[in-house]
Write a protein that holds these residues in place. Structure first.
Motif, PDB file in Angstrom:
ATOM      1  N   GLU A  69     -12.721   2.053  15.024  1.00 24.53           N
ATOM      2  CA  GLU A  69     -13.576   3.019  15.694  1.00 24.53           C
ATOM      3  C   GLU A  69     -12.736   4.063  16.416  1.00 24.53           C
ATOM      4  N   TYR A  70     -13.121   5.312  16.221  1.00 20.40           N
ATOM      5  CA  TYR A  70     -12.504   6.455  16.901  1.00 20.40           C
ATOM      6  C   TYR A  70     -10.984   6.544  16.684  1.00 20.40           C
ATOM      7  N   SER A  71     -10.521   5.981  15.591  1.00 25.38           N
ATOM      8  CA  SER A  71      -9.095   6.108  15.258  1.00 25.38           C
ATOM      9  C   SER A  71      -8.847   7.461  14.599  1.00 25.38           C
ATOM     10  N   ASP A  72      -7.617   7.908  14.653  1.00 25.46           N
ATOM     11  CA  ASP A  72      -7.224   9.186  14.063  1.00 25.46           C
ATOM     12  C   ASP A  72      -6.470   8.891  12.773  1.00 25.46           C
ATOM     13  N   LEU A  73      -7.137   9.121  11.652  1.00 29.83           N
ATOM     14  CA  LEU A  73      -6.565   8.840  10.336  1.00 29.83           C
ATOM     15  C   LEU A  73      -6.294  10.121   9.562  1.00 29.83           C
ATOM     16  N   ARG A  74      -6.058  11.214  10.267  1.00 29.09           N
ATOM     17  CA  ARG A  74      -5.802  12.488   9.584  1.00 29.09           C
ATOM     18  C   ARG A  74      -4.579  12.376   8.686  1.00 29.09           C
ATOM     19  N   GLY A  75      -4.800  12.726   7.416  1.00 30.07           N
ATOM     20  CA  GLY A  75      -3.704  12.728   6.453  1.00 30.07           C
ATOM     21  C   GLY A  75      -3.190  11.352   6.070  1.00 30.07           C
ATOM     22  N   ALA A  91     -14.388   7.680  13.411  1.00 26.71           N
ATOM     23  CA  ALA A  91     -12.995   7.867  12.970  1.00 26.71           C
ATOM     24  C   ALA A  91     -12.802   9.295  12.461  1.00 26.71           C
ATOM     25  N   TYR A  92     -11.654   9.847  12.742  1.00 26.30           N
ATOM     26  CA  TYR A  92     -11.313  11.203  12.310  1.00 26.30           C
ATOM     27  C   TYR A  92     -10.461  11.067  11.054  1.00 26.30           C
TER      28      TYR A  92
END
Length: 124
Positions: A69-75, A91-92
Motif C-alpha cells: 500500500e502506498y509504495s512507490d514503484l515508479r519504473g 501504490a504509485y
C-alpha cells in the motif's frame, strides 16, 4: 537500507515462511529500496507498505499477499512477478513494467497506473 541488512531481513523472512516460530516476517515498510535487486525474491506476505522501490528489479519476485500500500514503484521491473492477493492500494506505479505478472485478486484501488507497461519487453 543497505544490502547486508536487506539480505538479513530476507533470510529471516524465508525462515518465517518455512516455520513461523523461527525467523521473522519481513517488515520493509517505509524502507528506501530504490534500485534494489529483488529479482526472484520470495516476499510472500512481506510488508513493503510505503516503501520506495523506484527502479527496483522485482522480476519474477513472489509477492503473493504482500503489503505494498502506498509504495512507490515508479519504473520498477515487475515482469513475471506474482502479485496474487497483493495489497497495492494507492501504490504509485507510473512507468512500472508489469508484463506477464499474475495479478489475481490484487487490490489496485486508487493505484496510479499511468504509463505502466503491460507488455513483456527488454528494459536494459
Amino acid at each position: 537500507i543497505n544490502k547486508q541488512k536487506l539480505n538479513k531481513i530476507l533470510l529471516g523472512h524465508n525462515l518465517w515462511l518455512n516455520d513461523n516460530k523461527t525467523g521473522k516476517r519481513a517488515d520493509l515498510s517505509g524502507a528506501n529500496l530504490d534500485d534494489a535487486d529483488l529479482s526472484g525474491a520470495n516476499l510472500i506476505r512481506a510488508d513493503l507498505s510505503g516503501a520506495s522501490l523506484r527502479r527496483a528489479n522485482l522480476e519474477d519476485a513472489n509477492l503473493v499477499g504482500a503489503y505494498l500500500e502506498y509504495s512507490d514503484l515508479r519504473g520498477a521491473n515487475l515482469i513475471g512477478a506474482s502479485l496474487i492477493l497483493a495489497e497495492l492500494e494507492g501504490a504509485y506505479m507510473f512507468k512500472a513494467y508489469l508484463g506477464h505478472t499474475q495479478q489475481g485478486y490484487a487490490n489496485l484501488s486508487d493505484a496510479i497506473l499511468g504509463g505502466a507497461i503491460f507488455r513483456k519487453e527488454s528494459i536494459h
